[in-house]
Design a protein around this motif. Structure first.
Motif, PDB file in Angstrom:
ATOM      1  N   ASN A 240       0.599   4.119  -1.311  1.00  0.00           N
ATOM      2  CA  ASN A 240      -0.063   5.403  -1.039  1.00  0.00           C
ATOM      3  C   ASN A 240      -0.019   5.710   0.461  1.00  0.00           C
ATOM      4  O   ASN A 240       0.354   6.811   0.884  1.00  0.00           O
ATOM      5  CB  ASN A 240      -1.512   5.331  -1.530  1.00  0.00           C
ATOM      6  CG  ASN A 240      -2.144   6.705  -1.697  1.00  0.00           C
ATOM      7  OD1 ASN A 240      -1.460   7.713  -1.786  1.00  0.00           O
ATOM      8  ND2 ASN A 240      -3.457   6.737  -1.739  1.00  0.00           N
ATOM      9  N   ARG A 241      -0.380   4.716   1.266  1.00  0.00           N
ATOM     10  CA  ARG A 241      -0.364   4.884   2.719  1.00  0.00           C
ATOM     11  C   ARG A 241       1.071   5.037   3.236  1.00  0.00           C
ATOM     12  O   ARG A 241       1.369   5.872   4.093  1.00  0.00           O
ATOM     13  CB  ARG A 241      -1.031   3.674   3.377  1.00  0.00           C
ATOM     14  CG  ARG A 241      -1.121   3.752   4.899  1.00  0.00           C
ATOM     15  CD  ARG A 241      -1.663   2.436   5.456  1.00  0.00           C
ATOM     16  NE  ARG A 241      -2.918   2.096   4.820  1.00  0.00           N
ATOM     17  CZ  ARG A 241      -4.093   2.568   5.189  1.00  0.00           C
ATOM     18  NH1 ARG A 241      -4.159   3.422   6.203  1.00  0.00           N
ATOM     19  NH2 ARG A 241      -5.199   2.223   4.564  1.00  0.00           N
TER      20      ARG A 241
ATOM     21  N   SER B 170      -2.620  12.549  -4.658  1.00  0.00           N
ATOM     22  CA  SER B 170      -2.378  11.341  -3.884  1.00  0.00           C
ATOM     23  C   SER B 170      -0.895  11.233  -3.572  1.00  0.00           C
ATOM     24  O   SER B 170      -0.065  11.914  -4.162  1.00  0.00           O
ATOM     25  CB  SER B 170      -2.857  10.102  -4.660  1.00  0.00           C
ATOM     26  OG  SER B 170      -4.257  10.122  -4.836  1.00  0.00           O
TER      27      SER B 170
ATOM     28  N   ASP C  48       0.861  -1.182   0.000  1.00  0.00           N
ATOM     29  CA  ASP C  48       0.000   0.000   0.000  1.00  0.00           C
ATOM     30  C   ASP C  48       0.901   1.236   0.000  1.00  0.00           C
ATOM     31  O   ASP C  48       1.076   1.923   1.006  1.00  0.00           O
ATOM     32  CB  ASP C  48      -0.905  -0.016   1.225  1.00  0.00           C
ATOM     33  CG  ASP C  48      -2.009   1.033   1.150  1.00  0.00           C
ATOM     34  OD1 ASP C  48      -1.929   1.909   0.262  1.00  0.00           O
ATOM     35  OD2 ASP C  48      -2.927   0.988   1.979  1.00  0.00           O
TER      36      ASP C  48
ATOM     37  N   TYR D 237       0.231   7.641  13.816  1.00  0.00           N
ATOM     38  CA  TYR D 237      -0.060   8.793  12.963  1.00  0.00           C
ATOM     39  C   TYR D 237      -0.394  10.007  13.821  1.00  0.00           C
ATOM     40  O   TYR D 237      -1.306   9.950  14.661  1.00  0.00           O
ATOM     41  CB  TYR D 237      -1.235   8.474  12.040  1.00  0.00           C
ATOM     42  CG  TYR D 237      -1.614   9.578  11.084  1.00  0.00           C
ATOM     43  CD1 TYR D 237      -0.799   9.882  10.002  1.00  0.00           C
ATOM     44  CD2 TYR D 237      -2.789  10.313  11.256  1.00  0.00           C
ATOM     45  CE1 TYR D 237      -1.146  10.893   9.107  1.00  0.00           C
ATOM     46  CE2 TYR D 237      -3.138  11.319  10.371  1.00  0.00           C
ATOM     47  CZ  TYR D 237      -2.309  11.604   9.304  1.00  0.00           C
ATOM     48  OH  TYR D 237      -2.650  12.607   8.435  1.00  0.00           O
TER      49      TYR D 237
ATOM     50  N   GLU E 122       2.538   8.477   2.548  1.00  0.00           N
ATOM     51  CA  GLU E 122       2.003   9.516   3.427  1.00  0.00           C
ATOM     52  C   GLU E 122       2.660   9.461   4.801  1.00  0.00           C
ATOM     53  O   GLU E 122       3.064  10.493   5.353  1.00  0.00           O
ATOM     54  CB  GLU E 122       0.485   9.380   3.584  1.00  0.00           C
ATOM     55  CG  GLU E 122      -0.090  10.457   4.502  1.00  0.00           C
ATOM     56  CD  GLU E 122      -1.593  10.333   4.734  1.00  0.00           C
ATOM     57  OE1 GLU E 122      -2.113  11.108   5.567  1.00  0.00           O
ATOM     58  OE2 GLU E 122      -2.230   9.472   4.095  1.00  0.00           O
ATOM     59  N   ILE E 123       2.789   8.254   5.364  1.00  0.00           N
ATOM     60  CA  ILE E 123       3.355   8.155   6.709  1.00  0.00           C
ATOM     61  C   ILE E 123       4.851   8.460   6.708  1.00  0.00           C
ATOM     62  O   ILE E 123       5.414   8.858   7.726  1.00  0.00           O
ATOM     63  CB  ILE E 123       3.078   6.757   7.311  1.00  0.00           C
ATOM     64  CG1 ILE E 123       3.147   6.806   8.834  1.00  0.00           C
ATOM     65  CG2 ILE E 123       4.015   5.708   6.757  1.00  0.00           C
ATOM     66  CD1 ILE E 123       2.106   7.676   9.474  1.00  0.00           C
TER      67      ILE E 123
ATOM     68  N   THR F 117      -7.571   9.901  11.555  1.00  0.00           N
ATOM     69  CA  THR F 117      -6.925   8.905  10.712  1.00  0.00           C
ATOM     70  C   THR F 117      -6.183   9.546   9.545  1.00  0.00           C
ATOM     71  O   THR F 117      -6.305  10.745   9.285  1.00  0.00           O
ATOM     72  CB  THR F 117      -7.965   7.892  10.188  1.00  0.00           C
ATOM     73  OG1 THR F 117      -7.296   6.734   9.688  1.00  0.00           O
ATOM     74  CG2 THR F 117      -8.807   8.509   9.073  1.00  0.00           C
ATOM     75  N   MET F 118      -5.419   8.740   8.832  1.00  0.00           N
ATOM     76  CA  MET F 118      -4.610   9.222   7.717  1.00  0.00           C
ATOM     77  C   MET F 118      -5.480   9.697   6.555  1.00  0.00           C
ATOM     78  O   MET F 118      -6.607   9.213   6.360  1.00  0.00           O
ATOM     79  CB  MET F 118      -3.684   8.096   7.234  1.00  0.00           C
ATOM     80  CG  MET F 118      -2.693   7.625   8.277  1.00  0.00           C
ATOM     81  SD  MET F 118      -1.688   6.219   7.700  1.00  0.00           S
ATOM     82  CE  MET F 118      -0.784   6.983   6.339  1.00  0.00           C
ATOM     83  N   GLU F 119      -4.933  10.593   5.767  1.00  0.00           N
ATOM     84  CA  GLU F 119      -5.667  11.116   4.609  1.00  0.00           C
ATOM     85  C   GLU F 119      -6.028  10.010   3.627  1.00  0.00           C
ATOM     86  O   GLU F 119      -7.096  10.047   3.013  1.00  0.00           O
ATOM     87  CB  GLU F 119      -4.854  12.194   3.902  1.00  0.00           C
ATOM     88  CG  GLU F 119      -4.845  13.535   4.601  1.00  0.00           C
ATOM     89  CD  GLU F 119      -4.396  14.662   3.682  1.00  0.00           C
ATOM     90  OE1 GLU F 119      -4.425  14.471   2.453  1.00  0.00           O
ATOM     91  OE2 GLU F 119      -4.034  15.732   4.198  1.00  0.00           O
ATOM     92  N   VAL F 120      -5.134   9.049   3.458  1.00  0.00           N
ATOM     93  CA  VAL F 120      -5.375   8.001   2.469  1.00  0.00           C
ATOM     94  C   VAL F 120      -6.646   7.219   2.782  1.00  0.00           C
ATOM     95  O   VAL F 120      -7.294   6.685   1.884  1.00  0.00           O
ATOM     96  CB  VAL F 120      -4.154   7.055   2.385  1.00  0.00           C
ATOM     97  CG1 VAL F 120      -3.972   6.263   3.666  1.00  0.00           C
ATOM     98  CG2 VAL F 120      -4.277   6.112   1.206  1.00  0.00           C
ATOM     99  N   ASP F 121      -7.026   7.160   4.057  1.00  0.00           N
ATOM    100  CA  ASP F 121      -8.247   6.456   4.440  1.00  0.00           C
ATOM    101  C   ASP F 121      -9.500   7.297   4.246  1.00  0.00           C
ATOM    102  O   ASP F 121     -10.614   6.784   4.372  1.00  0.00           O
ATOM    103  CB  ASP F 121      -8.161   6.030   5.908  1.00  0.00           C
ATOM    104  CG  ASP F 121      -7.129   4.947   6.140  1.00  0.00           C
ATOM    105  OD1 ASP F 121      -7.112   3.990   5.373  1.00  0.00           O
ATOM    106  OD2 ASP F 121      -6.327   5.093   7.078  1.00  0.00           O
TER     107      ASP F 121
END
Length: 599
Positions: free
Chosen positions: A26-27, A294, A24, A155, A30-31, A195-199
């Motif tokens: 994308n996730r 993204s 993943d 996060y 971001e992290i 929560t994270m933006e990707v979610d």
């Protein structure tokens, strides 16, 4: 080419368990603190698409060509960027996962080619710094997979504007007041601000159901209630039929176009409510503003239906280790061209040969290995994909056949004169037997109250079976379902519940059995239209369902063969008495076979 790599051994986590986290990208990006970005997609004369990206990292302006990711499910991925601006000519990661007993061995590497003195000085430093961060995040992800951490990553909660918490409190109360939030509105609110933006960029209710440990219908209704309370925004996505990416996103059904162009695949495609129109959600800007773009636009998790993707140079031949479970697959290129569907029963998998106009299947090779050949004369990405659509997608057809949607968003319709194809819908019609005599015996007021009670019974049975009342016509009801098995369950519940209502009221009326319901069902393609400011269905499927209801004698249920033969319906028919019949119906040229449930 310079490279730095890291190796980890996890004795208790298999490749299949650890892949969804590590793939993943994308996730992960971001992290890791990487910025979001967008790509410019430029169609080339040979039908391929050139993807150009721009961004800034550590104050350095970058421009690059983004090559398609390469991966093999549960085994490996690689990504390469070819830079035209910045200190590197090439930069990208690779991940290899090897089974090791019941666990896995992971090798993660960053490879780069410097283009100037800054690239030489910063390459190793950047890689090592990234490695330390990746190490820490890897350990967090593993702790989550082992059940010792509540979240995948540590996060940091975003900084919220003043007043958001108070506003959310009011929204939670409003959502619960709809009757459709199921006591989950506060959990949803907490998720939106933590929560994270990707979610949150494309919030899918069915995935949310798994996270909350609730049913899919409750999660869908929760999101609808969240929209009604202004906590969430709706997003109707018109998905590309090739890559399944959301190439058009609009806030309401009446803005949904009939088709679109996918610049990633360089194809035009149409819409089908039951196939490629998906409803997703995002936080309202009143709560949280998400970034633009993204963090990774083309990784394995972006297209989870693609099990293998390989980028081949002209004339290249490559054998790839692949283990595919039995099932239906498609062999194709990433760009326009002829595809090949295969039914894989197990054992060796057919190979894939790229030619000028698409792909051809090659004879199966060695077990556990697939051959890829590029004879197209230019670089192309070839892939093997599962033919089923994403199970977590909430299609427009599915959500518009839920009673909660119809009640909360009665004004959500298509444009006047517009219509949308629905590949498969199950239509249920009911009517009361002898309703005219009922009015004569009881009087208009008493009979109307009785019929109104019967409508409440029908509405409850339809809603509990994941359907929606489309309209009432006199004493009759038309309902729609995405799943034919749900429609049959509703029909059985309607028959039983109406009989129970009649039994409860018959002593007071002293009239004997007066409430007897007639039910008919059929499934097939239909057209969704805007009629009288609501979504309605038209076509031969609707006509057939109405005609079959007319064959009901009351107290029985009439199913078309299409419904009765559905694999999910067959077990339901084993529990009831039924018989096969055939009849000539008005408007149909040949005899129509059907199944009558008698008891």
């Amino acid at each position: 080419m310079a490279k730095v790599e890291w190796t980890w051994h996890f004795e208790d986590l298999s490749p299949a368990v650890i892949w969804p986290v590590l793939a993943d990208t994308n996730r992960f990006n971001e992290i890791l603190g990487l910025p979001s970005y967008r790509l410019e997609e430029v169609a080339q004369p040979n039908g391929t698409v050139l993807r150009r990206g721009t961004g800034t990292v550590a104050g350095i302006a970058l421009a690059w060509e983004e090559k398609p990711y390469e991966w093999v499910l549960h085994r490996r991925f690689r990504q390469t960027r070819i830079f035209s601006k910045g200190p590197f000519r090439v930069f990208g990661p690779t991940l290899d996962i090897t089974p090791s007993g019941a666990g896995s061995t992971l090798v993660y590497a960053l490879h780069w080619e410097p283009v100037n003195w800054l690239g030489k000085l910063s390459g190793v430093r950047l890689a090592r710094s990234a490695g330390r961060t990746i190490e820490r995040r890897m350990r967090e992800a593993v702790a989550f997979l082992r059940g010792s951490a509540p979240m995948m990553f540590d996060y940091p909660a975003p900084v919220l504007p003043a007043g958001v918490r108070e506003r959310l409190g009011a929204m939670v109360r409003d959502a619960e007041a709809t009757g459709y939030a199921h006591g989950l509105a506060q959990r949803l609110a907490d998720r939106l601000v933590s929560t994270m933006e990707v979610d949150l960029q494309r919030l899918r209710p069915k995935a949310l159901a798994g996270a909350f440990g609730t049913s899919q219908r409750d999660a869908i209704e929760l999101c609808l209630a969240g929209v009604k309370a202004r906590m969430l925004d709706m997003r109707w996505d018109l998905l590309c039929t090739n890559c399944r990416g959301a190439k058009v996103t609009v806030p309401s059904l009446d803005q949904l176009p009939r088709g679109a162009h996918c610049p990633s695949c360089n194809i035009d495609y149409g819409r089908d409510f039951a196939r490629n129109v998906e409803l997703t959600f995002a936080p309202s800007p009143l709560i949280r503003t998400l970034g633009v773009g993204s963090f990774c636009l083309s990784g394995p998790a972006t297209t989870p239906h693609v099990l293998v993707q390989q980028l081949l140079a002209p004339g290249e031949r490559r054998a790839v280790a692949v283990d595919l479970p039995p099932g239906p697959y498609r062999l194709r290129t990433l760009h326009p061209g002829r595809a090949v569907d295969i039914e894989h029963a197990g054992g060796p998998v057919p190979g894939l040969r790229i030619v000028a106009d698409g792909v051809e299947a090659l004879p199966p090779g060695a077990a556990g290995e697939v051959s890829f050949v590029n004879d197209a004369g230019f670089e192309l990405a070839a892939l093997i994909e599962a033919r089923g659509w994403v199970r977590e997608a909430l299609t427009a057809h599915e959500v518009t056949t839920l009673q909660a949607f119809r009640e909360l968003f009665a004004d959500a319709t298509l444009r006047p004169g517009d219509e949308a194809g629905v590949g498969q819908v199950t239509i249920l019609f009911t009517d009361l037997r002898g309703s005219t005599a009922l009015y004569e015996q009881m009087g208009d007021a008493a009979a109307f109250n009785l019929v109104r009670e019967h409508f409440a019974v029908l509405g409850r049975a339809v809603r509990e079976a994941n359907g929606a009342i489309v309209k009432t016509i006199g004493d009759a009801v038309m309902a729609a379902f995405a799943d034919p098995a749900d429609a049959v369950r509703a029909a059985l519940a309607i028959r039983g519940d109406v009989a129970a209502l009649d039994h409860r009221l018959s002593a007071d009326r002293n009239l004997g059995a007066a409430l007897v319901v007639k039910v008919g069902l059929h499934m097939g393609p239909s057209i969704a239209v805007n009629l009288n400011d609501r979504l309605d269905y038209f076509g031969s499927t609707v006509n057939m369902a109405a005609r079959l209801q007319g064959q009901s004698q009351g107290g029985d249920i009439v199913l078309s063969r299409a419904v009765a033969d559905d694999p999910a319906v067959r077990p339901l028919l084993l529990r009831v008495a039924s018989r096969d019949e055939t009849v000539m119906l008005k408007g149909f040229a040949t005899p129509v076979p059907f199944v009558r449930i008698t008891a």
